[in-house]
Design an enzyme around this catalytic site. Structure first.
Site, PDB file in Angstrom:
ATOM      1  N   ALA A  67       0.869  -1.173   0.000  1.00 49.36           N
ATOM      2  CA  ALA A  67       0.000   0.000   0.000  1.00 49.36           C
ATOM      3  C   ALA A  67       0.907   1.224   0.000  1.00 49.36           C
ATOM      4  CB  ALA A  67      -0.897  -0.027   1.222  1.00 49.36           C
ATOM      5  N   GLY A 112       0.545  -4.938   0.844  1.00 46.47           N
ATOM      6  CA  GLY A 112      -0.669  -5.017   0.031  1.00 46.47           C
ATOM      7  C   GLY A 112      -0.438  -5.702  -1.311  1.00 46.47           C
ATOM      8  N   GLU A 115      -0.637  -9.259  -0.514  1.00 46.07           N
ATOM      9  CA  GLU A 115      -2.055  -9.523  -0.224  1.00 46.07           C
ATOM     10  C   GLU A 115      -2.888  -9.583  -1.504  1.00 46.07           C
ATOM     11  OE1 GLU A 115      -1.972  -6.281   2.724  1.00 46.07           O
ATOM     12  OE2 GLU A 115      -3.008  -7.666   4.065  1.00 46.07           O
ATOM     13  N   GLU A 135       4.745  -5.054   7.228  1.00 44.65           N
ATOM     14  CA  GLU A 135       4.012  -3.995   7.935  1.00 44.65           C
ATOM     15  C   GLU A 135       4.543  -3.738   9.340  1.00 44.65           C
ATOM     16  OE1 GLU A 135       2.642  -6.390   6.158  1.00 44.65           O
ATOM     17  OE2 GLU A 135       1.105  -5.532   4.851  1.00 44.65           O
TER      18      GLU A 135
HETATM   19  N1  COA Z   1       4.598   3.152  -0.756  1.00 40.79           N
HETATM   20  C1  COA Z   1       4.999   4.310  -1.301  1.00 40.79           C
HETATM   21  N2  COA Z   1       6.126   4.444  -1.990  1.00 40.79           N
HETATM   22  C2  COA Z   1       6.908   3.369  -2.128  1.00 40.79           C
HETATM   23  C3  COA Z   1       6.565   2.122  -1.598  1.00 40.79           C
HETATM   24  C4  COA Z   1       5.345   2.041  -0.890  1.00 40.79           C
HETATM   25  N3  COA Z   1       4.912   0.885  -0.363  1.00 40.79           N
HETATM   26  N4  COA Z   1       7.542   1.241  -1.875  1.00 40.79           N
HETATM   27  C5  COA Z   1       8.452   1.907  -2.583  1.00 40.79           C
HETATM   28  N5  COA Z   1       8.086   3.193  -2.735  1.00 40.79           N
HETATM   29  C6  COA Z   1       8.773   4.264  -3.461  1.00 40.79           C
HETATM   30  C7  COA Z   1       9.978   4.770  -2.682  1.00 40.79           C
HETATM   31  O1  COA Z   1       9.575   5.718  -1.702  1.00 40.79           O
HETATM   32  C8  COA Z   1      10.778   5.379  -3.793  1.00 40.79           C
HETATM   33  O2  COA Z   1      10.196   6.621  -4.157  1.00 40.79           O
HETATM   34  P1  COA Z   1      11.122   7.932  -4.402  1.00 40.79           P
HETATM   35  O3  COA Z   1      12.018   7.523  -5.533  1.00 40.79           O
HETATM   36  O4  COA Z   1      10.139   8.981  -4.775  1.00 40.79           O
HETATM   37  O5  COA Z   1      11.859   8.157  -3.141  1.00 40.79           O
HETATM   38  C9  COA Z   1      10.552   4.431  -4.951  1.00 40.79           C
HETATM   39  O6  COA Z   1       9.344   3.746  -4.645  1.00 40.79           O
HETATM   40  C10 COA Z   1      11.636   3.401  -5.124  1.00 40.79           C
HETATM   41  O7  COA Z   1      11.801   2.725  -3.896  1.00 40.79           O
HETATM   42  P2  COA Z   1      13.221   2.575  -3.151  1.00 40.79           P
HETATM   43  O8  COA Z   1      12.926   2.332  -1.691  1.00 40.79           O
HETATM   44  O9  COA Z   1      14.092   3.724  -3.478  1.00 40.79           O
HETATM   45  O10 COA Z   1      13.766   1.248  -3.826  1.00 40.79           O
HETATM   46  P3  COA Z   1      14.802   0.221  -3.197  1.00 40.79           P
HETATM   47  O11 COA Z   1      15.222  -0.663  -4.319  1.00 40.79           O
HETATM   48  O12 COA Z   1      15.862   0.911  -2.435  1.00 40.79           O
HETATM   49  O13 COA Z   1      13.941  -0.647  -2.152  1.00 40.79           O
HETATM   50  C11 COA Z   1      12.007  -1.829  -1.374  1.00 40.79           C
HETATM   51  C12 COA Z   1      12.875  -1.434  -2.587  1.00 40.79           C
HETATM   52  C13 COA Z   1      10.771  -2.561  -1.915  1.00 40.79           C
HETATM   53  C14 COA Z   1      12.800  -2.770  -0.465  1.00 40.79           C
HETATM   54  C15 COA Z   1      11.590  -0.587  -0.587  1.00 40.79           C
HETATM   55  O14 COA Z   1      11.045   0.355  -1.503  1.00 40.79           O
HETATM   56  C16 COA Z   1      10.566  -0.813   0.474  1.00 40.79           C
HETATM   57  O15 COA Z   1      10.889  -1.338   1.535  1.00 40.79           O
HETATM   58  N6  COA Z   1       9.288  -0.413   0.234  1.00 40.79           N
HETATM   59  C17 COA Z   1       8.239  -0.492   1.190  1.00 40.79           C
HETATM   60  C18 COA Z   1       7.751  -1.892   1.340  1.00 40.79           C
HETATM   61  C19 COA Z   1       6.665  -1.961   2.387  1.00 40.79           C
HETATM   62  O16 COA Z   1       6.882  -1.717   3.560  1.00 40.79           O
HETATM   63  N7  COA Z   1       5.457  -2.324   1.962  1.00 40.79           N
HETATM   64  C20 COA Z   1       4.337  -2.497   2.830  1.00 40.79           C
HETATM   65  C21 COA Z   1       3.583  -1.263   2.963  1.00 40.79           C
HETATM   66  S1  COA Z   1       2.224  -1.517   4.062  1.00 40.79           S
END
Ligand code: COA
Length: 261
Positions: A67, A112, A115, A135
Protein backbone atom coordinates in the site's frame (compact mmCIF):
# COMPACT_ATOMS: atom_id res chain seq x y z
CA UNK A 1 -13.04 -0.93 -19.95
CA UNK A 2 -13.31 2.59 -18.51
CA UNK A 3 -10.26 4.88 -18.64
CA UNK A 4 -7.85 4.31 -15.78
CA UNK A 5 -4.83 6.32 -14.70
CA UNK A 6 -2.93 3.82 -12.61
CA UNK A 7 -3.84 0.55 -14.27
CA UNK A 8 -3.17 -0.29 -17.90
CA UNK A 9 -5.83 -2.68 -19.12
CA UNK A 10 -5.79 -4.48 -22.41
CA UNK A 11 -8.05 -7.26 -23.61
CA UNK A 12 -6.70 -9.84 -26.04
CA UNK A 13 -8.56 -12.96 -27.08
CA UNK A 14 -10.66 -13.11 -23.94
CA UNK A 15 -7.83 -12.39 -21.51
CA UNK A 16 -7.82 -9.07 -19.67
CA UNK A 17 -4.24 -8.01 -18.96
CA UNK A 18 -3.97 -5.59 -16.04
CA UNK A 19 -0.70 -3.81 -15.28
CA UNK A 20 -0.37 -1.69 -12.16
CA UNK A 21 1.42 1.28 -13.60
CA UNK A 22 3.14 3.34 -10.90
CA UNK A 23 6.64 2.15 -11.64
CA UNK A 24 8.38 5.12 -10.00
CA UNK A 25 6.67 4.12 -6.71
CA UNK A 26 7.25 0.41 -7.30
CA UNK A 27 3.55 0.14 -8.19
CA UNK A 28 2.46 0.93 -4.62
CA UNK A 29 -1.31 0.84 -4.22
CA UNK A 30 -2.77 4.22 -3.45
CA UNK A 31 -6.52 4.85 -2.94
CA UNK A 32 -7.06 5.76 -6.60
CA UNK A 33 -5.41 2.57 -7.83
CA UNK A 34 -7.52 0.48 -5.47
CA UNK A 35 -10.69 2.17 -6.74
CA UNK A 36 -9.65 1.45 -10.31
CA UNK A 37 -9.20 -2.21 -9.37
CA UNK A 38 -12.67 -2.22 -7.81
CA UNK A 39 -14.26 -0.76 -10.93
CA UNK A 40 -12.39 -3.12 -13.22
CA UNK A 41 -13.44 -6.24 -11.31
CA UNK A 42 -17.05 -5.11 -11.20
CA UNK A 43 -16.90 -4.80 -14.96
CA UNK A 44 -15.08 -8.13 -15.42
CA UNK A 45 -18.03 -9.93 -13.83
CA UNK A 46 -20.50 -8.40 -16.29
CA UNK A 47 -18.41 -8.43 -19.45
CA UNK A 48 -19.01 -11.61 -21.45
CA UNK A 49 -15.96 -10.99 -23.67
CA UNK A 50 -13.61 -11.30 -20.70
CA UNK A 51 -12.93 -14.92 -19.78
CA UNK A 52 -9.85 -14.54 -17.57
CA UNK A 53 -7.60 -11.95 -15.97
CA UNK A 54 -3.83 -11.66 -15.56
CA UNK A 55 -2.47 -9.02 -13.17
CA UNK A 56 1.12 -7.87 -13.12
CA UNK A 57 3.23 -4.85 -12.20
CA UNK A 58 4.88 -2.39 -14.53
CA UNK A 59 8.63 -2.81 -15.08
CA UNK A 60 11.04 -5.51 -13.96
CA UNK A 61 11.54 -4.59 -10.31
CA UNK A 62 8.20 -4.77 -8.58
CA UNK A 63 4.83 -6.44 -8.78
CA UNK A 64 3.45 -4.14 -6.06
CA UNK A 65 5.63 -2.92 -3.17
CA UNK A 66 2.66 -2.50 -0.84
CA UNK A 67 0.00 0.00 0.00
CA UNK A 68 1.21 3.54 -0.57
CA UNK A 69 3.06 4.43 2.62
CA UNK A 70 2.54 8.16 2.08
CA UNK A 71 -1.20 7.50 2.53
CA UNK A 72 -0.70 5.03 5.39
CA UNK A 73 1.27 7.72 7.21
CA UNK A 74 -1.86 9.93 7.26
CA UNK A 75 -4.20 7.40 8.86
CA UNK A 76 -5.87 7.97 12.20
CA UNK A 77 -7.78 5.78 14.62
CA UNK A 78 -11.09 6.76 13.02
CA UNK A 79 -10.35 6.00 9.40
CA UNK A 80 -7.89 3.10 9.76
CA UNK A 81 -10.61 0.47 10.13
CA UNK A 82 -12.34 1.80 7.00
CA UNK A 83 -8.97 1.75 5.20
CA UNK A 84 -8.56 -1.95 5.95
CA UNK A 85 -12.18 -2.85 5.21
CA UNK A 86 -12.03 -1.03 1.90
CA UNK A 87 -8.97 -2.98 0.76
CA UNK A 88 -10.45 -6.24 2.04
CA UNK A 89 -13.65 -5.60 0.10
CA UNK A 90 -11.78 -4.92 -3.15
CA UNK A 91 -9.53 -7.96 -2.79
CA UNK A 92 -12.60 -10.11 -2.07
CA UNK A 93 -13.94 -9.05 -5.49
CA UNK A 94 -10.80 -10.57 -7.00
CA UNK A 95 -11.00 -13.73 -4.91
CA UNK A 96 -14.69 -14.25 -5.68
CA UNK A 97 -14.42 -13.49 -9.40
CA UNK A 98 -15.97 -16.35 -11.37
CA UNK A 99 -13.29 -16.04 -14.04
CA UNK A 100 -9.73 -17.23 -13.34
CA UNK A 101 -7.42 -14.52 -12.06
CA UNK A 102 -3.66 -15.13 -12.09
CA UNK A 103 -1.02 -12.85 -10.59
CA UNK A 104 2.23 -12.72 -12.55
CA UNK A 105 4.58 -11.64 -9.77
CA UNK A 106 7.51 -9.93 -11.43
CA UNK A 107 9.49 -8.58 -8.46
CA UNK A 108 8.61 -7.21 -5.02
CA UNK A 109 5.21 -8.37 -3.76
CA UNK A 110 5.19 -6.76 -0.35
CA UNK A 111 2.43 -5.83 2.07
CA UNK A 112 -0.67 -5.02 0.03
CA UNK A 113 1.13 -6.41 -3.04
CA UNK A 114 1.54 -9.82 -1.44
CA UNK A 115 -2.05 -9.52 -0.22
CA UNK A 116 -3.34 -8.73 -3.71
CA UNK A 117 -1.37 -11.65 -5.18
CA UNK A 118 -2.85 -13.94 -2.52
CA UNK A 119 -6.38 -12.81 -3.40
CA UNK A 120 -5.80 -14.02 -6.96
CA UNK A 121 -6.64 -17.64 -7.73
CA UNK A 122 -3.03 -18.51 -8.58
CA UNK A 123 0.40 -16.93 -8.53
CA UNK A 124 3.14 -17.39 -11.09
CA UNK A 125 6.44 -15.76 -10.17
CA UNK A 126 9.54 -14.70 -12.03
CA UNK A 127 12.80 -15.82 -10.42
CA UNK A 128 13.45 -12.32 -9.00
CA UNK A 129 10.11 -12.17 -7.14
CA UNK A 130 10.21 -11.41 -3.43
CA UNK A 131 7.29 -11.87 -1.10
CA UNK A 132 6.77 -10.40 2.35
CA UNK A 133 4.47 -8.74 4.83
CA UNK A 134 6.77 -6.04 6.24
CA UNK A 135 4.01 -4.00 7.94
CA UNK A 136 5.51 -4.68 11.35
CA UNK A 137 8.39 -2.39 10.32
CA UNK A 138 5.85 0.43 10.13
CA UNK A 139 4.19 -0.39 13.44
CA UNK A 140 1.13 -1.92 11.79
CA UNK A 141 -0.10 -5.31 10.62
CA UNK A 142 -1.38 -6.50 7.24
CA UNK A 143 -4.84 -5.02 6.73
CA UNK A 144 -5.98 -6.19 3.31
CA UNK A 145 -6.62 -9.81 4.31
CA UNK A 146 -2.96 -10.85 4.68
CA UNK A 147 -3.23 -12.29 8.19
CA UNK A 148 -5.96 -14.62 6.93
CA UNK A 149 -4.85 -15.55 3.41
CA UNK A 150 -1.18 -16.00 4.27
CA UNK A 151 -2.12 -18.29 7.16
CA UNK A 152 -4.30 -20.52 5.08
CA UNK A 153 -1.88 -20.57 2.15
CA UNK A 154 1.34 -21.39 4.02
CA UNK A 155 0.19 -22.45 7.50
CA UNK A 156 0.25 -20.80 10.88
CA UNK A 157 3.92 -21.21 11.85
CA UNK A 158 5.43 -19.80 8.67
CA UNK A 159 2.75 -17.08 8.43
CA UNK A 160 3.55 -15.98 11.96
CA UNK A 161 7.26 -15.95 11.16
CA UNK A 162 6.86 -13.87 8.00
CA UNK A 163 4.50 -11.36 9.58
CA UNK A 164 6.37 -11.08 12.91
CA UNK A 165 9.84 -10.72 11.38
CA UNK A 166 8.80 -8.73 8.30
CA UNK A 167 11.34 -10.84 6.35
CA UNK A 168 11.09 -11.29 2.61
CA UNK A 169 11.31 -14.67 0.92
CA UNK A 170 12.39 -15.47 -2.62
CA UNK A 171 10.37 -17.11 -5.37
CA UNK A 172 11.68 -20.64 -4.81
CA UNK A 173 10.95 -20.56 -1.09
CA UNK A 174 7.50 -19.11 -1.82
CA UNK A 175 6.92 -22.05 -4.16
CA UNK A 176 8.07 -24.59 -1.60
CA UNK A 177 5.62 -23.05 0.88
CA UNK A 178 2.70 -23.25 -1.57
CA UNK A 179 2.48 -19.50 -2.00
CA UNK A 180 3.20 -19.64 -5.73
CA UNK A 181 2.25 -22.23 -8.34
CA UNK A 182 5.24 -21.86 -10.68
CA UNK A 183 8.56 -20.03 -10.79
CA UNK A 184 9.84 -18.95 -14.22
CA UNK A 185 13.17 -17.45 -15.26
CA UNK A 186 11.82 -14.08 -16.41
CA UNK A 187 8.70 -11.95 -16.40
CA UNK A 188 8.04 -12.89 -20.04
CA UNK A 189 8.26 -16.57 -19.24
CA UNK A 190 5.98 -16.14 -16.23
CA UNK A 191 3.48 -14.36 -18.47
CA UNK A 192 3.68 -17.17 -21.04
CA UNK A 193 3.11 -19.76 -18.31
CA UNK A 194 0.10 -17.81 -17.00
CA UNK A 195 -1.31 -17.71 -20.54
CA UNK A 196 -0.77 -21.45 -20.94
CA UNK A 197 -2.65 -22.19 -17.70
CA UNK A 198 -5.42 -19.76 -18.62
CA UNK A 199 -5.82 -21.20 -22.13
CA UNK A 200 -6.34 -24.59 -20.58
CA UNK A 201 -8.94 -23.25 -18.13
CA UNK A 202 -10.69 -21.33 -20.92
CA UNK A 203 -11.26 -24.60 -22.77
CA UNK A 204 -13.29 -25.94 -19.81
CA UNK A 205 -16.87 -25.24 -18.78
CA UNK A 206 -17.02 -21.62 -17.55
CA UNK A 207 -19.94 -22.14 -15.16
CA UNK A 208 -18.10 -25.03 -13.51
CA UNK A 209 -15.02 -22.82 -13.10
CA UNK A 210 -17.15 -20.22 -11.30
CA UNK A 211 -18.58 -22.92 -9.05
CA UNK A 212 -15.07 -24.11 -8.17
CA UNK A 213 -14.24 -20.55 -7.08
CA UNK A 214 -17.29 -20.46 -4.80
CA UNK A 215 -16.63 -23.89 -3.30
CA UNK A 216 -12.91 -23.32 -2.67
CA UNK A 217 -13.67 -19.97 -1.05
CA UNK A 218 -16.37 -21.61 1.09
CA UNK A 219 -13.61 -23.49 2.94
CA UNK A 220 -12.59 -20.19 4.45
CA UNK A 221 -15.99 -18.70 5.26
CA UNK A 222 -16.76 -19.23 8.91
CA UNK A 223 -20.12 -20.80 9.49
CA UNK A 224 -20.49 -21.91 5.88
CA UNK A 225 -20.84 -25.61 5.27
CA UNK A 226 -18.54 -26.12 2.29
CA UNK A 227 -19.93 -29.58 1.57
CA UNK A 228 -23.38 -28.04 1.24
CA UNK A 229 -21.99 -25.32 -1.04
CA UNK A 230 -20.38 -28.06 -3.11
CA UNK A 231 -23.59 -30.10 -3.40
CA UNK A 232 -25.61 -27.00 -4.34
CA UNK A 233 -23.00 -25.92 -6.89
CA UNK A 234 -22.84 -29.43 -8.32
CA UNK A 235 -26.60 -29.34 -8.83
CA UNK A 236 -26.34 -25.93 -10.53
CA UNK A 237 -23.76 -27.34 -12.96
CA UNK A 238 -26.11 -30.19 -13.87
CA UNK A 239 -28.76 -27.64 -14.88
CA UNK A 240 -26.39 -26.15 -17.48
CA UNK A 241 -26.05 -26.74 -21.19
CA UNK A 242 -22.32 -27.19 -20.62
CA UNK A 243 -23.05 -30.28 -18.55
CA UNK A 244 -25.07 -31.76 -21.41
CA UNK A 245 -22.34 -30.82 -23.87
CA UNK A 246 -19.49 -32.21 -21.71
CA UNK A 247 -21.12 -35.54 -21.02
CA UNK A 248 -22.43 -35.96 -24.61
CA UNK A 249 -19.03 -35.09 -26.07
CA UNK A 250 -17.38 -37.73 -23.91
CA UNK A 251 -19.86 -40.40 -24.93
CA UNK A 252 -19.62 -39.37 -28.60
CA UNK A 253 -15.81 -39.43 -28.41
CA UNK A 254 -15.37 -35.81 -29.49
CA UNK A 255 -14.07 -32.59 -27.91
CA UNK A 256 -16.68 -30.56 -26.03
CA UNK A 257 -17.50 -27.01 -27.08
CA UNK A 258 -18.61 -25.14 -23.98
CA UNK A 259 -20.73 -21.99 -24.18
CA UNK A 260 -20.91 -21.00 -20.53
CA UNK A 261 -24.64 -21.60 -20.49
N1 COA B 1 4.60 3.15 -0.76
C1 COA B 1 5.00 4.31 -1.30
N2 COA B 1 6.13 4.44 -1.99
C2 COA B 1 6.91 3.37 -2.13
C3 COA B 1 6.56 2.12 -1.60
C4 COA B 1 5.34 2.04 -0.89
N3 COA B 1 4.91 0.88 -0.36
N4 COA B 1 7.54 1.24 -1.87
C5 COA B 1 8.45 1.91 -2.58
N5 COA B 1 8.09 3.19 -2.73
C6 COA B 1 8.77 4.26 -3.46
C7 COA B 1 9.98 4.77 -2.68
O1 COA B 1 9.58 5.72 -1.70
C8 COA B 1 10.78 5.38 -3.79
O2 COA B 1 10.20 6.62 -4.16
P1 COA B 1 11.12 7.93 -4.40
O3 COA B 1 12.02 7.52 -5.53
O4 COA B 1 10.14 8.98 -4.77
O5 COA B 1 11.86 8.16 -3.14
C9 COA B 1 10.55 4.43 -4.95
O6 COA B 1 9.34 3.75 -4.65
C10 COA B 1 11.64 3.40 -5.12
O7 COA B 1 11.80 2.73 -3.90
P2 COA B 1 13.22 2.57 -3.15
O8 COA B 1 12.93 2.33 -1.69
O9 COA B 1 14.09 3.72 -3.48
O10 COA B 1 13.77 1.25 -3.83
P3 COA B 1 14.80 0.22 -3.20
O11 COA B 1 15.22 -0.66 -4.32
O12 COA B 1 15.86 0.91 -2.44
O13 COA B 1 13.94 -0.65 -2.15
C11 COA B 1 12.01 -1.83 -1.37
C12 COA B 1 12.88 -1.43 -2.59
C13 COA B 1 10.77 -2.56 -1.92
C14 COA B 1 12.80 -2.77 -0.46
C15 COA B 1 11.59 -0.59 -0.59
O14 COA B 1 11.05 0.36 -1.50
C16 COA B 1 10.57 -0.81 0.47
O15 COA B 1 10.89 -1.34 1.53
N6 COA B 1 9.29 -0.41 0.23
C17 COA B 1 8.24 -0.49 1.19
C18 COA B 1 7.75 -1.89 1.34
C19 COA B 1 6.67 -1.96 2.39
O16 COA B 1 6.88 -1.72 3.56
N7 COA B 1 5.46 -2.32 1.96
C20 COA B 1 4.34 -2.50 2.83
C21 COA B 1 3.58 -1.26 2.96
S1 COA B 1 2.22 -1.52 4.06
Amino acid sequence: MADNTNIISEEKEGILYLTVNRESKLNALNFDTLEEIRNIFNEVSDNKNIKAVIITGSGEKAFIAGADISEIAELNELNARKFAENGQEIFSLIENCHKPVIAVVNGFALGGGCELAMACHMRIASANAKFGQPEVNLGIIPGYGGTQRLTYLIGRGKANELMMTGDMIGAEEAKSLGLVNYVCESKNEAMAKAEEVIQKIMSKAPLAIGMIVDCVNAVFIQGENGYQTEANSFARCVKSGDYKEGTSAFLEKRKPVFKGE
